[in-house]
Design a protein around this motif. Structure first.
Motif, PDB file in Angstrom:
ATOM      1  N   LYS A  62       0.830  -1.209   0.000  1.00 53.57           N
ATOM      2  CA  LYS A  62       0.000   0.000   0.000  1.00 53.57           C
ATOM      3  C   LYS A  62       0.863   1.257   0.000  1.00 53.57           C
ATOM      4  O   LYS A  62       0.623   2.193  -0.770  1.00 53.57           O
ATOM      5  N   ASN A  63       1.884   1.287   0.849  1.00 53.43           N
ATOM      6  CA  ASN A  63       2.737   2.475   0.953  1.00 53.43           C
ATOM      7  C   ASN A  63       3.553   2.712  -0.318  1.00 53.43           C
ATOM      8  O   ASN A  63       3.694   3.846  -0.776  1.00 53.43           O
ATOM      9  N   ILE A  64       4.097   1.627  -0.885  1.00 53.08           N
ATOM     10  CA  ILE A  64       4.867   1.764  -2.122  1.00 53.08           C
ATOM     11  C   ILE A  64       3.976   2.274  -3.256  1.00 53.08           C
ATOM     12  O   ILE A  64       4.360   3.184  -4.003  1.00 53.08           O
ATOM     13  N   SER A  65       2.793   1.701  -3.367  1.00 54.45           N
ATOM     14  CA  SER A  65       1.861   2.114  -4.424  1.00 54.45           C
ATOM     15  C   SER A  65       1.463   3.572  -4.259  1.00 54.45           C
ATOM     16  O   SER A  65       1.381   4.326  -5.242  1.00 54.45           O
ATOM     17  N   SER A  66       1.218   3.977  -3.016  1.00 59.67           N
ATOM     18  CA  SER A  66       0.818   5.353  -2.745  1.00 59.67           C
ATOM     19  C   SER A  66       1.930   6.331  -3.117  1.00 59.67           C
ATOM     20  O   SER A  66       1.690   7.352  -3.777  1.00 59.67           O
ATOM     21  N   LYS A  67       3.162   6.024  -2.714  1.00 65.11           N
ATOM     22  CA  LYS A  67       4.294   6.908  -3.023  1.00 65.11           C
ATOM     23  C   LYS A  67       4.549   6.974  -4.526  1.00 65.11           C
ATOM     24  O   LYS A  67       4.806   8.045  -5.086  1.00 65.11           O
ATOM     25  N   ARG A  68       4.483   5.820  -5.188  1.00 61.41           N
ATOM     26  CA  ARG A  68       4.693   5.800  -6.635  1.00 61.41           C
ATOM     27  C   ARG A  68       3.609   6.609  -7.344  1.00 61.41           C
ATOM     28  O   ARG A  68       3.896   7.386  -8.270  1.00 61.41           O
ATOM     29  N   SER A 148      -1.068   1.392 -11.165  1.00 60.91           N
ATOM     30  CA  SER A 148      -1.543   0.081 -10.729  1.00 60.91           C
ATOM     31  C   SER A 148      -0.401  -0.921 -10.787  1.00 60.91           C
ATOM     32  O   SER A 148       0.430  -0.862 -11.701  1.00 60.91           O
ATOM     33  N   ASN A 149      -0.368  -1.821  -9.836  1.00 62.27           N
ATOM     34  CA  ASN A 149       0.685  -2.837  -9.831  1.00 62.27           C
ATOM     35  C   ASN A 149       0.486  -3.873 -10.931  1.00 62.27           C
ATOM     36  O   ASN A 149       1.431  -4.563 -11.312  1.00 62.27           O
ATOM     37  N   ARG A 150      -0.733  -3.988 -11.430  1.00 61.34           N
ATOM     38  CA  ARG A 150      -1.022  -4.934 -12.514  1.00 61.34           C
ATOM     39  C   ARG A 150      -2.200  -4.402 -13.322  1.00 61.34           C
ATOM     40  O   ARG A 150      -2.956  -3.540 -12.849  1.00 61.34           O
ATOM     41  N   PRO A 151      -2.407  -4.893 -14.538  1.00 62.22           N
ATOM     42  CA  PRO A 151      -3.528  -4.428 -15.353  1.00 62.22           C
ATOM     43  C   PRO A 151      -4.865  -4.630 -14.651  1.00 62.22           C
ATOM     44  O   PRO A 151      -5.042  -5.568 -13.863  1.00 62.22           O
ATOM     45  N   LYS A 152      -5.794  -3.733 -14.937  1.00 55.69           N
ATOM     46  CA  LYS A 152      -7.106  -3.759 -14.303  1.00 55.69           C
ATOM     47  C   LYS A 152      -8.160  -4.370 -15.223  1.00 55.69           C
ATOM     48  O   LYS A 152      -8.160  -4.122 -16.435  1.00 55.69           O
ATOM     49  N   ARG A 153      -9.045  -5.145 -14.628  1.00 59.12           N
ATOM     50  CA  ARG A 153     -10.255  -5.535 -15.341  1.00 59.12           C
ATOM     51  C   ARG A 153     -11.309  -4.465 -15.088  1.00 59.12           C
ATOM     52  O   ARG A 153     -11.313  -3.814 -14.043  1.00 59.12           O
ATOM     53  N   ILE A 184     -10.233   7.619 -17.464  1.00 58.41           N
ATOM     54  CA  ILE A 184      -9.347   7.092 -16.427  1.00 58.41           C
ATOM     55  C   ILE A 184      -8.126   6.513 -17.120  1.00 58.41           C
ATOM     56  O   ILE A 184      -8.241   5.592 -17.931  1.00 58.41           O
ATOM     57  N   MET A 185      -6.958   7.082 -16.824  1.00 58.71           N
ATOM     58  CA  MET A 185      -5.711   6.665 -17.462  1.00 58.71           C
ATOM     59  C   MET A 185      -4.850   5.931 -16.443  1.00 58.71           C
ATOM     60  O   MET A 185      -4.480   6.500 -15.421  1.00 58.71           O
ATOM     61  N   ILE A 186      -4.536   4.672 -16.735  1.00 59.03           N
ATOM     62  CA  ILE A 186      -3.824   3.813 -15.797  1.00 59.03           C
ATOM     63  C   ILE A 186      -2.522   3.325 -16.411  1.00 59.03           C
ATOM     64  O   ILE A 186      -2.477   2.940 -17.586  1.00 59.03           O
ATOM     65  N   CYS A 187      -1.460   3.315 -15.601  1.00 62.16           N
ATOM     66  CA  CYS A 187      -0.187   2.766 -16.068  1.00 62.16           C
ATOM     67  C   CYS A 187       0.434   1.907 -14.974  1.00 62.16           C
ATOM     68  O   CYS A 187       0.363   2.258 -13.785  1.00 62.16           O
ATOM     69  N   THR A 188       1.019   0.789 -15.369  1.00 61.45           N
ATOM     70  CA  THR A 188       1.685  -0.107 -14.433  1.00 61.45           C
ATOM     71  C   THR A 188       3.189   0.161 -14.454  1.00 61.45           C
ATOM     72  O   THR A 188       3.706   0.777 -15.395  1.00 61.45           O
ATOM     73  N   LEU A 191       4.998  -0.410 -17.568  1.00 62.54           N
ATOM     74  CA  LEU A 191       4.580   0.493 -18.641  1.00 62.54           C
ATOM     75  C   LEU A 191       3.450  -0.057 -19.502  1.00 62.54           C
ATOM     76  O   LEU A 191       3.359   0.230 -20.712  1.00 62.54           O
ATOM     77  N   TYR A 192       2.577  -0.818 -18.885  1.00 60.62           N
ATOM     78  CA  TYR A 192       1.352  -1.252 -19.573  1.00 60.62           C
ATOM     79  C   TYR A 192       0.294  -0.176 -19.340  1.00 60.62           C
ATOM     80  O   TYR A 192      -0.066   0.116 -18.194  1.00 60.62           O
ATOM     81  N   TYR A 193      -0.176   0.434 -20.431  1.00 63.63           N
ATOM     82  CA  TYR A 193      -1.128   1.547 -20.335  1.00 63.63           C
ATOM     83  C   TYR A 193      -2.551   1.060 -20.626  1.00 63.63           C
ATOM     84  O   TYR A 193      -2.779   0.313 -21.581  1.00 63.63           O
ATOM     85  N   GLN A 194      -3.485   1.515 -19.804  1.00 66.73           N
ATOM     86  CA  GLN A 194      -4.903   1.222 -20.013  1.00 66.73           C
ATOM     87  C   GLN A 194      -5.700   2.510 -19.922  1.00 66.73           C
ATOM     88  O   GLN A 194      -5.317   3.446 -19.207  1.00 66.73           O
ATOM     89  N   GLU A 195      -6.830   2.520 -20.609  1.00 67.94           N
ATOM     90  CA  GLU A 195      -7.693   3.695 -20.593  1.00 67.94           C
ATOM     91  C   GLU A 195      -9.149   3.254 -20.553  1.00 67.94           C
ATOM     92  O   GLU A 195      -9.563   2.374 -21.314  1.00 67.94           O
ATOM     93  N   PHE A 196      -9.902   3.862 -19.674  1.00 67.90           N
ATOM     94  CA  PHE A 196     -11.331   3.576 -19.553  1.00 67.90           C
ATOM     95  C   PHE A 196     -12.093   4.891 -19.688  1.00 67.90           C
ATOM     96  O   PHE A 196     -11.796   5.864 -19.005  1.00 67.90           O
ATOM     97  N   LYS A 197     -13.082   4.911 -20.595  1.00 68.20           N
ATOM     98  CA  LYS A 197     -13.880   6.111 -20.826  1.00 68.20           C
ATOM     99  C   LYS A 197     -15.334   5.865 -20.449  1.00 68.20           C
ATOM    100  O   LYS A 197     -15.875   4.780 -20.703  1.00 68.20           O
ATOM    101  N   ILE A 198     -15.960   6.874 -19.883  1.00 67.50           N
ATOM    102  CA  ILE A 198     -17.417   6.854 -19.693  1.00 67.50           C
ATOM    103  C   ILE A 198     -17.953   8.175 -20.227  1.00 67.50           C
ATOM    104  O   ILE A 198     -17.391   9.237 -19.962  1.00 67.50           O
ATOM    105  N   GLN A 199     -19.036   8.082 -20.992  1.00 69.80           N
ATOM    106  CA  GLN A 199     -19.553   9.258 -21.680  1.00 69.80           C
ATOM    107  C   GLN A 199     -21.065   9.352 -21.548  1.00 69.80           C
ATOM    108  O   GLN A 199     -21.765   8.350 -21.385  1.00 69.80           O
ATOM    109  N   ASP A 200     -21.565  10.585 -21.601  1.00 69.53           N
ATOM    110  CA  ASP A 200     -22.976  10.909 -21.750  1.00 69.53           C
ATOM    111  C   ASP A 200     -23.886  10.060 -20.855  1.00 69.53           C
ATOM    112  O   ASP A 200     -23.829  10.177 -19.650  1.00 69.53           O
ATOM    113  N   GLY A 201     -24.714   9.191 -21.441  1.00 71.91           N
ATOM    114  CA  GLY A 201     -25.678   8.435 -20.648  1.00 71.91           C
ATOM    115  C   GLY A 201     -25.021   7.550 -19.602  1.00 71.91           C
ATOM    116  O   GLY A 201     -25.516   7.431 -18.477  1.00 71.91           O
TER     117      GLY A 201
END
Length: 245
Positions: A62-68, A148-153, A184-188, A191-201
């Motif tokens: 938790k502490n390492i993730s928070s600092k990073r 994130s320490n690993r890719p997110k579902r 939401i822009m996520i990187c591990t 250097l694995y990059y993920q992106e999640f978008k929510i729009q309108d409705g």
């Protein structure tokens, strides 16, 4: 990246009270979005994870993730506002590479920004600090950076969606904006990059879900000094009517 000063953001101060982060903003003392989500979430999985890895190891992770994550945010903010920043520690250089990946991919569609690390608040209900308010693919957008320490579902990031929906709703209420999108822009660390978008409705639906959590939060509060200044049940009902139009 151009800075558009279309919106005027207010300053705020933050404090911790009884384990909760409180914002003092525009004459209101409001719980943070992250506090509301933390106090109303099902922590069964978290408890099981701690039992599996052990309390000590869980706290280290938790502490390492928070600092990073904090360092990555600092690199990204410095890039956006064009202010120099460097961290030569091993973790700092790791966070720098992660931020560069976010800049390379995630920020490429951003043509201008309105605010970086600015306070947004819904009077009488909640407040928070959003990473970025910007024009992304020609839409006014709330952007949130995550490490994130690993890719997110997708099913793992419900609280992330609630968080950006809360920021969008507060921004629209105070600034009379029309935030149509949250990204939401996520990187591990690898250097694995993920992106999640929510729009309108879909964004409106997540706003509604967050209001339900706000209502739940104030229902479980026992301190009369920390009660919603507006009727959250009525607000939920009004929002449901608006969402059906």
């Amino acid at each position: 990246m151009k800075h558009n000063k279309k919106y005027t953001y207010v300053d705020s101060s933050r404090s911790m009270e009884h384990g909760s982060r409180i914002y003092d903003v525009a004459g209101f003392k409001l719980p943070s979005v992250t506090t509301i989500l933390d106090k109303t979430k099902d922590k069964t999985y978290l408890r099981q994870w701690k039992e599996k890895v052990g309390e000590k190891r869980a706290e280290e992770i938790k502490n390492i993730s928070s600092k990073r994550g904090t360092t990555m945010h600092q690199f990204l903010e410095s890039y956006i506002i064009e202010k120099g920043y460097e961290d030569l520690t091993a973790m700092g250089q790791e966070a720098k590479r992660m931020s560069q990946k976010v800049i390379e991919i995630g920020l490429a569609p951003v043509s201008e920004y309105y605010g970086s690390e600015v306070t947004v608040y819904y009077p009488g209900l909640y407040a928070g600090a959003t990473d970025l308010v910007a024009t992304h693919n020609d839409m006014e957008t709330i952007v949130d950076f995550k490490q994130s320490n690993r890719p997110k579902r997708e099913e793992w990031i419900e609280d992330y969606k609630l968080q950006v929906a809360a920021y969008a709703m507060a921004h629209d209420y105070v600034h009379h904006s029309n935030i149509r999108q949250a990204v939401i822009m996520i990187c591990t660390p690898d250097l694995y990059y993920q992106e999640f978008k929510i729009q309108d409705g879909e964004l409106r639906r997540w706003k509604h879900k967050f209001l339900a959590r706000v209502n739940q939060y104030y229902e479980i509060k026992h301190d009369p000094k920390e009660q919603a200044d507006i009727n959250t049940t009525e607000l939920l009902a009004d929002f449901e009517k608006m969402a059906q139009k």
